[in-house]
Every structure is written in structure tokens, then in C-alpha cells.
Design a protein around this motif. Structure first.
Motif, PDB file in Angstrom:
ATOM      1  N   CYS A 288      -7.810   7.190  -0.310  1.00 45.83           N
ATOM      2  CA  CYS A 288      -7.364   6.492  -1.519  1.00 45.83           C
ATOM      3  C   CYS A 288      -6.415   5.820  -1.484  1.00 45.83           C
ATOM      4  N   ASN A 289      -6.412   4.428  -2.222  1.00 48.88           N
ATOM      5  CA  ASN A 289      -5.365   3.538  -1.870  1.00 48.88           C
ATOM      6  C   ASN A 289      -4.583   3.080  -3.163  1.00 48.88           C
ATOM      7  N   PRO A 290      -3.522   3.751  -3.609  1.00 51.06           N
ATOM      8  CA  PRO A 290      -2.789   3.072  -4.786  1.00 51.06           C
ATOM      9  C   PRO A 290      -2.111   1.805  -4.109  1.00 51.06           C
TER      10      PRO A 290
ATOM     11  N   GLN B 229      -9.954   0.482  -3.904  1.00 51.54           N
ATOM     12  CA  GLN B 229      -9.192   1.764  -3.997  1.00 51.54           C
ATOM     13  C   GLN B 229      -9.511   2.629  -2.989  1.00 51.54           C
ATOM     14  N   HIS B 230     -10.991   2.488  -2.222  1.00 48.39           N
ATOM     15  CA  HIS B 230     -11.180   3.219  -0.848  1.00 48.39           C
ATOM     16  C   HIS B 230     -11.298   2.427   0.008  1.00 48.39           C
TER      17      HIS B 230
ATOM     18  N   TRP C 218       0.919  -1.182   0.003  1.00 45.88           N
ATOM     19  CA  TRP C 218      -0.096  -0.066  -0.058  1.00 45.88           C
ATOM     20  C   TRP C 218       1.001   1.363  -0.086  1.00 45.88           C
TER      21      TRP C 218
ATOM     22  N   VAL D  42      -8.459   8.532  -8.948  1.00 39.93           N
ATOM     23  CA  VAL D  42      -7.663   7.099  -9.379  1.00 39.93           C
ATOM     24  C   VAL D  42      -6.434   7.233 -10.297  1.00 39.93           C
TER      25      VAL D  42
ATOM     26  N   ASP E  55      -3.721   1.802 -10.156  1.00 36.33           N
ATOM     27  CA  ASP E  55      -4.339   3.324  -9.656  1.00 36.33           C
ATOM     28  C   ASP E  55      -3.394   4.400  -9.154  1.00 36.33           C
TER      29      ASP E  55
ATOM     30  N   SER F  51     -10.539  -1.871  -7.193  1.00 38.75           N
ATOM     31  CA  SER F  51     -11.059  -0.396  -7.735  1.00 38.75           C
ATOM     32  C   SER F  51     -12.153  -0.012  -6.679  1.00 38.75           C
ATOM     33  N   ASP F  52     -13.191   0.570  -7.314  1.00 41.55           N
ATOM     34  CA  ASP F  52     -14.279   1.093  -6.297  1.00 41.55           C
ATOM     35  C   ASP F  52     -14.936   0.048  -5.748  1.00 41.55           C
TER      36      ASP F  52
END
Length: 246
Positions: A31-33, A217-218, A19, A81, A46, A163-164
Motif C-alpha cells: 500500500c502506497n500513501p 495505491q498498490h 512516498w 486506503v 489515501d 488509486s487502485d
């Protein structure tokens, strides 16, 4: 007792997945790339927004030389993103860098102004093979909440980059899901997903996978027994136009 993490540092989810996001205590949506490192090659999932770029890139540099990133996966086109894509591309600085996404996403993100080659997943049998032979498979979750939304599955670690989908809004965020996580997913999906019918259709496209963890992603990473709990919870969740009445 739950482990305390230093969110200023990259955090290992598995031995080779990290992360690299940003913890904003005042935000309700994190937000999590993520960065997957496979030997001398890496994949960025992302890449994130412009304001968060310095934090994300610092964490990448803490882990690897950015030139090792050969592929950036863009699950959909939202600015949180992938708005920093042209800046990330410039810092990586390799001519053979590719950006992976669905046709319906590529059509939109080209307006961001990056120049890397497009890897259109629906033109490549929804698969990408790294130099080591490690395979990433892409699974459409269309309209959740974008027309070209995809998830990515890494069979080696049984990890789903969702993703979402499985995202959450929460007042007391932690990187790994707490006991109350199913309810944390409610408000996000109710606000951003079209309706339960489309949500269930998307879940059906991925529920056959052998998933050890979900990396949204979140919100928070969902692991172990919570994975099936998350699927079951979302299957029964009314959202979007379901809530409008009439």
C-alpha cells in the motif's frame, strides 16, 4: 544499476511528493500513501490502514509538522486506503481539515467516525486549489473498482495519483516499476476490476492528461515511457467477469 532505497524512510518521488508507505517483504500487495508538500501546506493521499498508522505517521513527522496537512484525499473507501482516517485526523489536530472524495465514497466513509469537513469533489467542479494557487484536479474512474473511485492529477509535476488503477501484485516489489511491470498489473486488475469495457472507459477519462508519472495505491510508481506502455497494456486486458466464461 538500479538505485537501492531505504524503505524505512520517506522517499522523494519529486521535489515535493513523497512516498510514505510500508514495505512488507512477505506481502504480495503493498500500500502506497503519498504526501504532497506545497510550501506551508500539505495534502495527504489515501492515509492507509490502522496497522500501518504508526509507520505512516512517523514518516509524515519526519517530513513536516502534521498540522500543515489541510486536505486528505480519499480515492475510495477500502480499509487499506483510509481505515486510519479518524486517527490521522486526531493527530493532525486542525479544525479546518477537509477530506476530499466523491459522493459515492463519502456516503460510506462517514461510517469511519471522523469529524472533518467533507470536500465532495463532484460538488466542486472536480478541482481543489491550494493557498499557493496550485490546482489539483480530480478525475472519476468509477467502478474501478469502487462506485466513487477517483484519480487526482497534479499539473505542476504532471503526476497522477491513480488509486487502485495501475495497481499491481508482485513477489519482488520495488517502489519504482521494473521492466516486467505490465505483467505485475495483470493479476490485480483481473481480480478487482469489473471487466475490460469499464476499465477502458476509465482509462479514456484520464488518457488526455499530460502524465509524467503514475502513483498507484498498490504496486510501483510508473514513470516516463512506461506510462503509455501501462495504458496500452490495460486497454487490452481482460478482467473481472470477462474471465468467468459463459
Amino acid at each position: 544499476m538500479s538505485k537501492i532505497y531505504n524503505y524505512d524512510d520517506p522517499i522523494a518521488i519529486t521535489d515535493d511528493i513523497y512516498w510514505i508507505g510500508f514495505c512488507d517483504e512477505s506481502a504480495h500487495m503493498h500500500c502506497n500513501p503519498y504526501l504532497l508538500i506545497d510550501g506551508d501546506e500539505a495534502v495527504l493521499f489515501d492515509p492507509g490502514s490502522v496497522p500501518e498508522f504508526p509507520i505512516i505517521m512517523r514518516k509524515i513527522i519526519d517530513l513536516i509538522n502534521p498540522e500543515k496537512i489541510s486536505l486528505i484525499v480519499v480515492a475510495h473507501q477500502d480499509p487499506d486506503v483510509c481505515a486510519n482516517l479518524p486517527i490521522v485526523e486526531d493527530l493532525i489536530g486542525r479544525a479546518d481539515l477537509q477530506v476530499a472524495g466523491h459522493t459515492n465514497t463519502m456516503r460510506l466513509i462517514q461510517h469511519l467516525g471522523f469529524t472533518s469537513k467533507l470536500y465532495v469533489v463532484d460538488e466542486h467542479e472536480y478541482r481543489y486549489t491550494l493557498k499557493s494557487g496550485r490546482v489539483l484536479s480530480f478525475h472519476p474512474t468509477l467502478y474501478l473498482h469502487a462506485p466513487g473511485a477517483i484519480t487526482t492529477y497534479d499539473a505542476k509535476t504532471k503526476s497522477l495519483f491513480s488509486s487502485d488503477l495501475f495497481g499491481a501484485l508482485d513477489d519482488e516489489w520495488s517502489l519504482f516499476a521494473s521492466a516486467k511491470f505490465p505483467q505485475d498489473m495483470d493479476s490485480f486488475h483481473q481480480a478487482y476490476m469489473p471487466n475490460n469495457q469499464i476499465l477502458r472507459f476509465g482509462l479514456k477519462n484520464i488518457e488526455h492528461l499530460d502524465i509524467a508519472r503514475i502513483l498507484p495505491q498498490h504496486g510501483s510508481v510508473i514513470e516516463g515511457g512506461k506510462v503509455q506502455e501501462a495504458f496500452a497494456h490495460l486497454k487490452g486486458l481482460r478482467c473481472g467477469i470477462d474471465l468467468l466464461g459463459g
